[in-house]
Design an enzyme around this catalytic site. Structure first.
Site, PDB file in Angstrom:
ATOM      1  N   THR A 150       0.923  -1.302   0.089  1.00 14.10           N
ATOM      2  CA  THR A 150      -0.153  -0.094   0.128  1.00 14.10           C
ATOM      3  C   THR A 150       1.007   1.040   0.019  1.00 14.10           C
ATOM      4  O   THR A 150       2.085   1.250  -0.022  1.00 14.10           O
ATOM      5  CB  THR A 150      -0.855   0.028   1.179  1.00 14.10           C
ATOM      6  OG1 THR A 150      -1.960   1.045   0.845  1.00 14.10           O
ATOM      7  CG2 THR A 150      -0.166   0.262   2.560  1.00 14.10           C
TER       8      THR A 150
ATOM      9  N   LYS B  84       3.154   1.421  -3.995  1.00 13.41           N
ATOM     10  CA  LYS B  84       2.455   0.834  -5.144  1.00 13.41           C
ATOM     11  C   LYS B  84       3.057   0.964  -6.417  1.00 13.41           C
ATOM     12  O   LYS B  84       2.973  -0.120  -7.141  1.00 13.41           O
ATOM     13  CB  LYS B  84       0.882   1.205  -5.133  1.00 13.41           C
ATOM     14  CG  LYS B  84       0.136   0.858  -3.906  1.00 13.41           C
ATOM     15  CD  LYS B  84      -1.352   1.015  -4.305  1.00 13.41           C
ATOM     16  CE  LYS B  84      -2.337   0.652  -3.308  1.00 13.41           C
ATOM     17  NZ  LYS B  84      -3.716   0.936  -3.521  1.00 13.41           N
TER      18      LYS B  84
ATOM     19  N   ALA C  63      -9.337   9.591 -13.026  1.00 15.29           N
ATOM     20  CA  ALA C  63      -8.547   8.532 -13.759  1.00 15.29           C
ATOM     21  C   ALA C  63      -7.097   8.455 -13.079  1.00 15.29           C
ATOM     22  O   ALA C  63      -6.255   8.060 -13.916  1.00 15.29           O
ATOM     23  CB  ALA C  63      -8.334   9.662 -15.253  1.00 15.29           C
TER      24      ALA C  63
ATOM     25  N   THR D 135      -8.795  16.754 -15.282  1.00 20.47           N
ATOM     26  CA  THR D 135      -7.961  17.108 -16.415  1.00 20.47           C
ATOM     27  C   THR D 135      -8.021  16.059 -17.414  1.00 20.47           C
ATOM     28  O   THR D 135      -7.670  14.921 -17.374  1.00 20.47           O
ATOM     29  CB  THR D 135      -6.516  16.895 -15.595  1.00 20.47           C
ATOM     30  OG1 THR D 135      -6.231  17.513 -14.604  1.00 20.47           O
ATOM     31  CG2 THR D 135      -5.349  17.176 -16.608  1.00 20.47           C
ATOM     32  N   PRO D 136      -8.678  16.524 -18.480  1.00 22.68           N
ATOM     33  CA  PRO D 136      -8.971  15.591 -19.546  1.00 22.68           C
ATOM     34  C   PRO D 136      -7.952  14.812 -20.271  1.00 22.68           C
ATOM     35  O   PRO D 136      -8.006  13.595 -20.510  1.00 22.68           O
ATOM     36  CB  PRO D 136      -9.748  16.625 -20.615  1.00 22.68           C
ATOM     37  CG  PRO D 136     -10.124  17.742 -19.947  1.00 22.68           C
ATOM     38  CD  PRO D 136      -9.175  17.785 -18.766  1.00 22.68           C
TER      39      PRO D 136
END
Length: 267
Positions: free
Chosen positions: A69, A73, A135, A160-161
């Site tokens: 964790t 990671k 995302a 944030t696209p």
């Protein structure tokens, strides 16, 4: 506490800090339920010592593997012998299996745990249209898992696209036939609506999507476990939506971790 002997299989969780972890308790409960002679304990490893710690764990003959964790990671990927394709594309792993020869294999189960939580609750995923807010972090893994589970379409919406586009491209590199789009805060037109962000953990957080566009035929899902009823879920219920809480994701991840680590029932 159960008796630990020379036959007991060892497992651990790598974290920094370590005081807050709950996985050892949950895994040990599962071991007890299965009658499996194993024990999971917390391993406090700082980032600057992680490589040495992993190298030592590789040489422990009675170690079955470790849970990984924050903040390890991503770093763990460079310290193992094999990374599963999904974990490689996600760029992170949360479980490492140690084989008898000391070989280490890393995988990411965040997304698979979320999907199994849905299936356990009787929710059909295959053929559904899914909306994913976020995302990064858990959303990364959930996006891969939803596509792997057979959703007919996945919409990824992120503040944030470019991050949403990046996740779309990584999923398509493993699942080239998937139908994926980058969306807006509007979740309408989807069967499953998933919050994969941390928004909702703190009081006063912004909502992760436009709840005014929710409709009663949608199932709204959380990854956040505390609080149980996030602002998103409360807003969804006010719109007449069914909701799916965050806790099943962890419970199902524990089962999946045990399966990957070779834990079997003795009963």
């Amino acid at each position: 506490m159960k008796e630990i002997s020379g036959n007991t299989r060892l497992f651990g969780i790598l974290a920094d800090p370590i005081h807050h972890v709950k996985t050892p308790q949950r895994l040990n409960e599962l071991f007890d339920k299965l009658g499996f002679d194993g024990v999971c304990v917390p391993f406090h490893a700082r980032p600057d010592n992680l490589a040495d710690v992993v190298n030592g764990l590789r040489r422990l003959e009675n170690l079955g593997g470790v849970i990984v964790t924050m903040p390890h990671k991503t770093a763990i990927l460079d310290l193992v012998d094999e990374v599963t394709p999904v974990a490689q594309k996600i760029g992170a792993a949360n479980v490492v299996r140690r084989d008898a020869d000391g070989r280490l294999t890393a995988h990411m189960l965040d997304g698979e745990g979320f999907v199994r939580g849905l299936l356990t609750a009787g929710v059909t995923v295959q053929g559904k249209r899914a909306y994913l807010a976020g995302a990064g972090g858990a959303a990364n893994a959930i996006g891969f898992a939803l596509v792997q589970a057979g959703v007919s379409h996945l919409t990824i919406a992120n503040r944030t696209p470019a991050k949403a586009e990046d996740l779309k491209a990584r999923i398509l590199s493993l699942h080239p036939d998937a139908d994926i789009s980058v969306g807006t805060p509007d979740p309408s037109g989807h069967d499953l609506v998933v919050n994969g962000t941390s928004l909702g953990m703190k009081e006063g957080d912004a909502l992760p999507l436009d709840t005014a566009r929710l409709t009663p035929d949608q199932l709204v899902c959380e990854v956040i476990m505390q609080p149980k009823d996030t602002a998103l879920l409360l807003a969804a219920q006010a719109k007449g939506c069914k909701v799916h809480y965050g806790a099943p994701m962890l419970a199902c991840q524990i089962e999946l971790m045990a399966e990957m680590l070779g834990v079997t029932s003795a009963k």
